[in-house]
Write a protein that holds these residues in place. Structure first.
Motif, PDB file in Angstrom:
ATOM      1  N   VAL A   6      32.372  19.932   4.622  1.00 52.77           N
ATOM      2  CA  VAL A   6      30.992  19.614   4.984  1.00 52.77           C
ATOM      3  C   VAL A   6      30.501  18.513   4.060  1.00 52.77           C
ATOM      4  O   VAL A   6      30.987  18.369   2.934  1.00 52.77           O
ATOM      5  CB  VAL A   6      30.070  20.855   4.888  1.00 52.77           C
ATOM      6  N   GLY A   7      29.534  17.741   4.517  1.00 50.89           N
ATOM      7  CA  GLY A   7      29.031  16.629   3.734  1.00 50.89           C
ATOM      8  C   GLY A   7      27.759  16.978   2.977  1.00 50.89           C
ATOM      9  O   GLY A   7      27.111  18.008   3.227  1.00 50.89           O
ATOM     10  N   ILE A   8      27.385  16.104   2.040  1.00 48.84           N
ATOM     11  CA  ILE A   8      26.181  16.309   1.250  1.00 48.84           C
ATOM     12  C   ILE A   8      24.945  16.306   2.137  1.00 48.84           C
ATOM     13  O   ILE A   8      23.929  16.927   1.813  1.00 48.84           O
ATOM     14  CB  ILE A   8      26.073  15.212   0.160  1.00 48.84           C
ATOM     15  N   ASN A   9      25.044  15.634   3.293  1.00 50.32           N
ATOM     16  CA  ASN A   9      23.897  15.580   4.199  1.00 50.32           C
ATOM     17  C   ASN A   9      23.541  16.951   4.773  1.00 50.32           C
ATOM     18  O   ASN A   9      22.479  17.127   5.365  1.00 50.32           O
ATOM     19  CB  ASN A   9      24.181  14.601   5.347  1.00 50.32           C
TER      20      ASN A   9
ATOM     21  N   LEU B  10      23.306  19.613   2.784  1.00 47.33           N
ATOM     22  CA  LEU B  10      22.623  20.354   1.724  1.00 47.33           C
ATOM     23  C   LEU B  10      21.119  20.329   1.956  1.00 47.33           C
ATOM     24  O   LEU B  10      20.584  19.414   2.577  1.00 47.33           O
ATOM     25  CB  LEU B  10      22.930  19.743   0.354  1.00 47.33           C
ATOM     26  N   SER B  11      20.439  21.335   1.427  1.00 46.61           N
ATOM     27  CA  SER B  11      18.979  21.385   1.489  1.00 46.61           C
ATOM     28  C   SER B  11      18.417  21.597   0.090  1.00 46.61           C
ATOM     29  O   SER B  11      18.970  22.368  -0.694  1.00 46.61           O
ATOM     30  CB  SER B  11      18.510  22.530   2.399  1.00 46.61           C
ATOM     31  N   GLY B  12      17.332  20.899  -0.203  1.00 46.11           N
ATOM     32  CA  GLY B  12      16.637  21.054  -1.469  1.00 46.11           C
ATOM     33  C   GLY B  12      15.369  21.873  -1.280  1.00 46.11           C
ATOM     34  O   GLY B  12      15.220  22.593  -0.281  1.00 46.11           O
ATOM     35  N   PRO B  13      14.425  21.758  -2.213  1.00 49.08           N
ATOM     36  CA  PRO B  13      13.181  22.528  -2.113  1.00 49.08           C
ATOM     37  C   PRO B  13      12.424  22.309  -0.809  1.00 49.08           C
ATOM     38  O   PRO B  13      11.909  23.254  -0.219  1.00 49.08           O
ATOM     39  CB  PRO B  13      12.377  22.018  -3.318  1.00 49.08           C
ATOM     40  N   VAL B  14      12.378  21.050  -0.337  1.00 46.92           N
ATOM     41  CA  VAL B  14      11.660  20.757   0.901  1.00 46.92           C
ATOM     42  C   VAL B  14      12.344  21.442   2.080  1.00 46.92           C
ATOM     43  O   VAL B  14      11.686  22.048   2.948  1.00 46.92           O
ATOM     44  CB  VAL B  14      11.577  19.233   1.143  1.00 46.92           C
ATOM     45  N   GLY B  15      13.678  21.387   2.116  1.00 47.00           N
ATOM     46  CA  GLY B  15      14.413  22.039   3.189  1.00 47.00           C
ATOM     47  C   GLY B  15      14.252  23.547   3.162  1.00 47.00           C
ATOM     48  O   GLY B  15      14.151  24.194   4.209  1.00 47.00           O
ATOM     49  N   VAL B  16      14.202  24.114   1.948  1.00 48.08           N
ATOM     50  CA  VAL B  16      14.037  25.560   1.823  1.00 48.08           C
ATOM     51  C   VAL B  16      12.647  25.977   2.295  1.00 48.08           C
ATOM     52  O   VAL B  16      12.494  26.997   2.980  1.00 48.08           O
ATOM     53  CB  VAL B  16      14.281  26.014   0.374  1.00 48.08           C
ATOM     54  N   VAL B  17      11.624  25.186   1.947  1.00 43.45           N
ATOM     55  CA  VAL B  17      10.269  25.493   2.410  1.00 43.45           C
ATOM     56  C   VAL B  17      10.215  25.433   3.929  1.00 43.45           C
ATOM     57  O   VAL B  17       9.564  26.265   4.580  1.00 43.45           O
ATOM     58  CB  VAL B  17       9.246  24.523   1.788  1.00 43.45           C
ATOM     59  N   SER B  18      10.912  24.466   4.514  1.00 39.88           N
ATOM     60  CA  SER B  18      10.963  24.371   5.971  1.00 39.88           C
ATOM     61  C   SER B  18      11.630  25.616   6.565  1.00 39.88           C
ATOM     62  O   SER B  18      11.182  26.153   7.590  1.00 39.88           O
ATOM     63  CB  SER B  18      11.745  23.118   6.389  1.00 39.88           C
ATOM     64  N   ALA B  19      12.698  26.105   5.897  1.00 42.40           N
ATOM     65  CA  ALA B  19      13.370  27.314   6.362  1.00 42.40           C
ATOM     66  C   ALA B  19      12.450  28.530   6.225  1.00 42.40           C
ATOM     67  O   ALA B  19      12.432  29.407   7.100  1.00 42.40           O
ATOM     68  CB  ALA B  19      14.658  27.538   5.571  1.00 42.40           C
TER      69      ALA B  19
ATOM     70  N   LEU C  71      21.254  14.442  -7.853  1.00 40.22           N
ATOM     71  CA  LEU C  71      21.593  15.105  -6.594  1.00 40.22           C
ATOM     72  C   LEU C  71      20.352  15.746  -5.980  1.00 40.22           C
ATOM     73  O   LEU C  71      20.140  15.652  -4.767  1.00 40.22           O
ATOM     74  CB  LEU C  71      22.667  16.167  -6.841  1.00 40.22           C
ATOM     75  N   MET C  72      19.512  16.370  -6.814  1.00 39.75           N
ATOM     76  CA  MET C  72      18.298  17.007  -6.301  1.00 39.75           C
ATOM     77  C   MET C  72      17.357  15.978  -5.689  1.00 39.75           C
ATOM     78  O   MET C  72      16.782  16.212  -4.619  1.00 39.75           O
ATOM     79  CB  MET C  72      17.576  17.768  -7.418  1.00 39.75           C
ATOM     80  N   VAL C  73      17.215  14.835  -6.351  1.00 38.67           N
ATOM     81  CA  VAL C  73      16.348  13.778  -5.818  1.00 38.67           C
ATOM     82  C   VAL C  73      16.886  13.279  -4.482  1.00 38.67           C
ATOM     83  O   VAL C  73      16.132  13.110  -3.511  1.00 38.67           O
ATOM     84  CB  VAL C  73      16.239  12.620  -6.823  1.00 38.67           C
ATOM     85  N   MET C  74      18.205  13.071  -4.406  1.00 37.97           N
ATOM     86  CA  MET C  74      18.807  12.563  -3.173  1.00 37.97           C
ATOM     87  C   MET C  74      18.639  13.571  -2.031  1.00 37.97           C
ATOM     88  O   MET C  74      18.274  13.199  -0.910  1.00 37.97           O
ATOM     89  CB  MET C  74      20.286  12.272  -3.409  1.00 37.97           C
ATOM     90  N   VAL C  75      18.890  14.853  -2.324  1.00 42.66           N
ATOM     91  CA  VAL C  75      18.766  15.878  -1.286  1.00 42.66           C
ATOM     92  C   VAL C  75      17.315  16.030  -0.854  1.00 42.66           C
ATOM     93  O   VAL C  75      17.022  16.216   0.340  1.00 42.66           O
ATOM     94  CB  VAL C  75      19.324  17.224  -1.806  1.00 42.66           C
ATOM     95  N   THR C  76      16.378  15.929  -1.805  1.00 39.57           N
ATOM     96  CA  THR C  76      14.956  16.030  -1.467  1.00 39.57           C
ATOM     97  C   THR C  76      14.531  14.882  -0.553  1.00 39.57           C
ATOM     98  O   THR C  76      13.812  15.088   0.440  1.00 39.57           O
ATOM     99  CB  THR C  76      14.092  16.033  -2.744  1.00 39.57           C
ATOM    100  N   MET C  77      14.963  13.656  -0.879  1.00 39.48           N
ATOM    101  CA  MET C  77      14.655  12.506  -0.022  1.00 39.48           C
ATOM    102  C   MET C  77      15.256  12.694   1.366  1.00 39.48           C
ATOM    103  O   MET C  77      14.647  12.352   2.380  1.00 39.48           O
ATOM    104  CB  MET C  77      15.190  11.226  -0.676  1.00 39.48           C
ATOM    105  N   GLN C  78      16.458  13.270   1.399  1.00 35.74           N
ATOM    106  CA  GLN C  78      17.111  13.543   2.673  1.00 35.74           C
ATOM    107  C   GLN C  78      16.318  14.556   3.492  1.00 35.74           C
ATOM    108  O   GLN C  78      16.141  14.403   4.697  1.00 35.74           O
ATOM    109  CB  GLN C  78      18.506  14.086   2.348  1.00 35.74           C
ATOM    110  N   ASP C  79      15.807  15.599   2.819  1.00 30.36           N
ATOM    111  CA  ASP C  79      14.994  16.617   3.497  1.00 30.36           C
ATOM    112  C   ASP C  79      13.714  16.006   4.045  1.00 30.36           C
ATOM    113  O   ASP C  79      13.274  16.323   5.158  1.00 30.36           O
ATOM    114  CB  ASP C  79      14.657  17.754   2.532  1.00 30.36           C
ATOM    115  N   VAL C  80      13.078  15.152   3.243  1.00 30.87           N
ATOM    116  CA  VAL C  80      11.830  14.515   3.669  1.00 30.87           C
ATOM    117  C   VAL C  80      12.075  13.630   4.882  1.00 30.87           C
ATOM    118  O   VAL C  80      11.299  13.610   5.844  1.00 30.87           O
ATOM    119  CB  VAL C  80      11.217  13.705   2.515  1.00 30.87           C
ATOM    120  N   ALA C  81      13.195  12.894   4.862  1.00 35.27           N
ATOM    121  CA  ALA C  81      13.541  12.025   5.986  1.00 35.27           C
ATOM    122  C   ALA C  81      13.752  12.837   7.260  1.00 35.27           C
ATOM    123  O   ALA C  81      13.318  12.458   8.340  1.00 35.27           O
ATOM    124  CB  ALA C  81      14.798  11.216   5.657  1.00 35.27           C
ATOM    125  N   LYS C  82      14.417  14.008   7.142  1.00 34.18           N
ATOM    126  CA  LYS C  82      14.626  14.860   8.310  1.00 34.18           C
ATOM    127  C   LYS C  82      13.297  15.371   8.854  1.00 34.18           C
ATOM    128  O   LYS C  82      13.107  15.507  10.057  1.00 34.18           O
ATOM    129  CB  LYS C  82      15.499  16.059   7.919  1.00 34.18           C
TER     130      LYS C  82
END
Length: 366
Positions: free
Chosen positions: A267-270, A272-281, A352-363
């Protein structure tokens, strides 16, 4: 109203998971007589702070973690303690009382420090088990792995080996603790066939090529058709506890294999979910009810426990490697080496946390 419930649920889930983790370190340190200078939930500016019995208790602005400031834990302090030549550690010396006059982290023995570092993850596992126990007790019945019957006119899995009454022990060589384990393993197959190990009439039987039909979804993708159902087990204190243990093993293994999949590139890093993704969940779970919120909380706390035990610089698991080596060899890894590796690891983890958070925000916005 849903937005307010999401905020409340997210704060409770994050806050409880972090509080329990840090409480594990705190209680273990006090038990070992190590002085705790600060116990903090969150990072950044303090919103609330109070000093009691020599320890400062704080709630800080950013609820993305927490920490225990142990006396003598920082490298500079450790070097100073060594310069003053403290008395050699004696494992038979009674633990000091949990007071302000306790020993420093550096003065404690390697196995006591090991216990202090590992206690955070252990408390997360304990919380996860308690939540899973509550969820299991709230079900109408405990799900088994024994096949009850088959669905459809010509169930493919029955034609290729499975029988009613079979207890599924393993799929594709992986032990299955729960019915969800069976589904998880089948979802990882690529050709809609799998090997099964079942208990049939008291004997282990291997079925090398059990096949399933597939169906085409509206978006053009295909998925496996699960064509059998399993028995439910009557709830008793014993079956509830046994079921909770099996579900805990299921959660733990799925999470651990998720990390393995990440490191091996399955699986890819894309994903992963950070705090924003967890809040969405959490927001999605709130819409389905308290059981889904508790289930998500169990996943998060077990995930945090396993993640912290990974042997990666900056995490508790990396510190445990050094402490285990010190406990076995009675020689400490140089403090400067530990500090440099942990600092590098923390930088990479923050990136990594910053990158995953930006990814979550983009989604969220796309």
């Amino acid at each position: 109203m849903t937005g307010l419930l999401t905020v409340v649920a997210a704060v409770l889930v994050f806050g409880t998971v972090v509080l329990v983790h840090e409480l594990g370190h705190f209680l273990a340190a006090r038990r070992c007589g190590i002085r705790v200078e600060e116990f903090s939930i969150g990072f950044g500016p303090a919103l609330w702070s109070r000093v009691r019995n020599g320890t400062r208790y704080s709630i800080r602005l950013l609820p993305l973690g927490g920490y225990n400031a142990l006396a003598g834990e920082e490298p500079a302090e450790e070097e100073q303690e060594k310069a003053e030549e403290p008395p050699a550690y004696n494992p038979h010396t009674p633990l000091l009382p949990a007071t302000m006059d306790g020993r420093t982290y550096a003065e404690a023995g390697p196995w006591q420090r090991f216990f202090v570092i590992a206690a955070g993850a252990l408390m997360n596992f304990l919380l996860g088990f308690v939540v899973i126990l509550i969820l299991t007790a709230s079900q109408d019945a405990v799900t088994s792995k024994v096949i009850y019957d088959f669905v459809g006119d010509n169930p493919r899995s029955e034609q290729t080996g499975l029988q009613a009454g079979d207890e599924i022990l393993a799929v594709n060589g992986h032990i299955c603790f729960t019915a969800e384990d069976v589904i998880y393993e089948l979802q990882r197959t690529e050709d809609y066939s799998a090997s099964f190990t079942v208990l049939r009439d008291g004997h282990r039987v291997t079925l090398p090529d059990v096949q399933f039909d597939s169906r085409t979804e509206s978006d053009g993708s295909t998925s496996m058709v699960l064509d059998f159902r399993v028995y439910g087990i009557e709830k008793t204190p014993r079956t509830v506890v046994s079921g909770a243990i099996r579900y805990f093993c299921y959660y733990s293994r799925v999470i651990l294999r998720g990390f393995v999949d990440l490191f091996t590139g399955r699986v890819g890093i894309n994903e992963l979910s950070g705090p924003v993704g967890v809040v969405s969940a959490v927001s999605e779970a709130v819409q389905y009810g308290w059981r889904d919120v508790l289930s998500l909380a169990a996943v998060i706390t077990v995930n945090l426990g396993i993640f912290n035990l990974l042997p990666i610089p900056g995490l508790d698991g990396f510190k445990l490697l050094f402490l285990a080596a010190e406990g076995i060899t009675r020689r400490e890894v140089p403090v400067r080496v530990q500090a440099a590796l942990n600092a590098a690891g923390m930088v990479l983890l923050l990136m990594l946390m910053v990158m995953v958070t930006m990814q979550d925000v983009a989604k969220y916005f796309l």
